[in-house]
Design a protein around this motif. Sequence first.
Motif, short mmCIF file in Angstrom:
data_model
loop_
_atom_site.label_atom_id
_atom_site.label_comp_id
_atom_site.label_asym_id
_atom_site.label_seq_id
_atom_site.Cartn_x
_atom_site.Cartn_y
_atom_site.Cartn_z
N ALA A 138 60.04 56.23 33.49
CA ALA A 138 60.02 54.76 33.53
C ALA A 138 58.91 54.27 34.45
O ALA A 138 58.53 54.93 35.41
CB ALA A 138 61.37 54.22 33.98
N TYR A 139 58.42 53.10 34.14
CA TYR A 139 57.27 52.52 34.84
C TYR A 139 57.61 52.06 36.26
O TYR A 139 56.75 52.03 37.12
CB TYR A 139 56.73 51.35 34.01
CG TYR A 139 55.58 50.64 34.64
CD1 TYR A 139 54.33 51.23 34.71
CD2 TYR A 139 55.75 49.38 35.19
CE1 TYR A 139 53.25 50.58 35.30
CE2 TYR A 139 54.69 48.71 35.79
CZ TYR A 139 53.45 49.32 35.84
OH TYR A 139 52.41 48.67 36.43
N ARG A 140 58.84 51.72 36.50
CA ARG A 140 59.23 51.15 37.79
C ARG A 140 59.01 52.13 38.95
O ARG A 140 59.00 53.33 38.77
CB ARG A 140 60.70 50.77 37.76
CG ARG A 140 60.98 49.67 36.79
CD ARG A 140 62.46 49.38 36.72
NE ARG A 140 62.60 47.95 36.67
CZ ARG A 140 63.58 47.27 37.20
NH1 ARG A 140 64.55 47.90 37.82
NH2 ARG A 140 63.63 45.98 37.11
N THR A 141 58.89 51.58 40.14
CA THR A 141 58.75 52.38 41.35
C THR A 141 60.08 52.98 41.76
O THR A 141 60.17 54.14 42.14
CB THR A 141 58.20 51.51 42.50
OG1 THR A 141 56.94 50.98 42.11
CG2 THR A 141 58.04 52.31 43.78
N VAL A 142 61.13 52.19 41.71
CA VAL A 142 62.46 52.65 42.10
C VAL A 142 63.47 52.18 41.06
O VAL A 142 63.45 51.02 40.66
CB VAL A 142 62.84 52.19 43.53
CG1 VAL A 142 62.83 50.69 43.68
CG2 VAL A 142 64.19 52.74 43.95
N TYR A 143 64.29 53.10 40.59
CA TYR A 143 65.31 52.75 39.60
C TYR A 143 66.39 53.82 39.56
O TYR A 143 66.16 54.97 39.93
CB TYR A 143 64.69 52.56 38.21
CG TYR A 143 64.01 53.78 37.66
CD1 TYR A 143 64.68 54.66 36.82
CD2 TYR A 143 62.69 54.07 37.99
CE1 TYR A 143 64.04 55.80 36.32
CE2 TYR A 143 62.05 55.19 37.49
CZ TYR A 143 62.73 56.05 36.66
OH TYR A 143 62.12 57.18 36.17
N ARG A 144 67.57 53.40 39.12
CA ARG A 144 68.68 54.33 38.93
C ARG A 144 68.55 54.93 37.55
O ARG A 144 68.28 54.24 36.58
CB ARG A 144 70.01 53.59 39.07
CG ARG A 144 71.19 54.52 39.04
CD ARG A 144 72.46 53.81 39.40
NE ARG A 144 73.59 54.69 39.11
CZ ARG A 144 74.84 54.34 39.26
NH1 ARG A 144 75.14 53.13 39.70
NH2 ARG A 144 75.80 55.19 38.98
N VAL A 145 68.73 56.25 37.47
CA VAL A 145 68.57 56.95 36.21
C VAL A 145 69.88 56.96 35.42
O VAL A 145 70.94 56.68 35.96
CB VAL A 145 68.06 58.39 36.40
CG1 VAL A 145 66.71 58.41 37.09
CG2 VAL A 145 69.06 59.23 37.16
N LYS A 146 69.77 57.32 34.17
CA LYS A 146 70.94 57.55 33.33
C LYS A 146 71.20 59.06 33.29
O LYS A 146 70.35 59.84 33.69
CB LYS A 146 70.69 57.02 31.92
CG LYS A 146 70.49 55.51 31.92
CD LYS A 146 70.23 55.02 30.51
CE LYS A 146 70.19 53.61 30.42
NZ LYS A 146 69.77 52.54 30.47
N GLN A 147 72.35 59.43 32.82
CA GLN A 147 72.72 60.84 32.66
C GLN A 147 72.66 61.59 33.99
O GLN A 147 72.17 62.72 34.07
CB GLN A 147 71.85 61.52 31.60
CG GLN A 147 71.91 60.83 30.25
CD GLN A 147 71.17 61.59 29.19
OE1 GLN A 147 71.51 62.73 28.92
NE2 GLN A 147 70.17 60.96 28.59
#
Length: 172
Positions: free
Chosen positions: A140-149
Amino acid sequence: MGGVIVWVCRAGKDAVHYNYCLDHSCVVLAWDGFMVDLSKYTNKNDFRNLVSNEMQTSNRTSVSNWTGQLIAFSKDMQIGDYVLIPSRNSSSFTITRIKSEYLYCPDNEKGLVHQRRADILLRDIPKAIFPQDVQYGLRAYRTVYRVKQEELIIKTIEDWEKQKGGARHGRY
């Protein structure tokens, strides 16, 4: 349902601060500007106003995206959450576990004022060990994010470590 929480937090453009994160046992929000203590902001509106002013934009999509990332890093990440830090070109990851609340470090010599202390659990985890759909989610392009799975990611890392003869068994 509780369970495992896994984030991705990039160490700056082209992972320029990757070694800093490993050497200092932390994850960072390596954005230019935003030289303010984010712990003082209490609601989404405060963050939106900060982003609008800092970025000099009223573009709703941009403001929403940046606001969400600031909130994720400073408020949503919790002690005990896992964070994957992608290496340069995201060919491998280091997995960490958050061990502090958000920290504002205004005197940081590299300008990395937004930090979280973290235990470095395992380095050089190849992206290729993950199923293709997980790999897509880690790009994903974002710097910080919560992932799935999240459970699958942790299990895949545990299985990989066992195969290579790692000392750990089970959750980190």
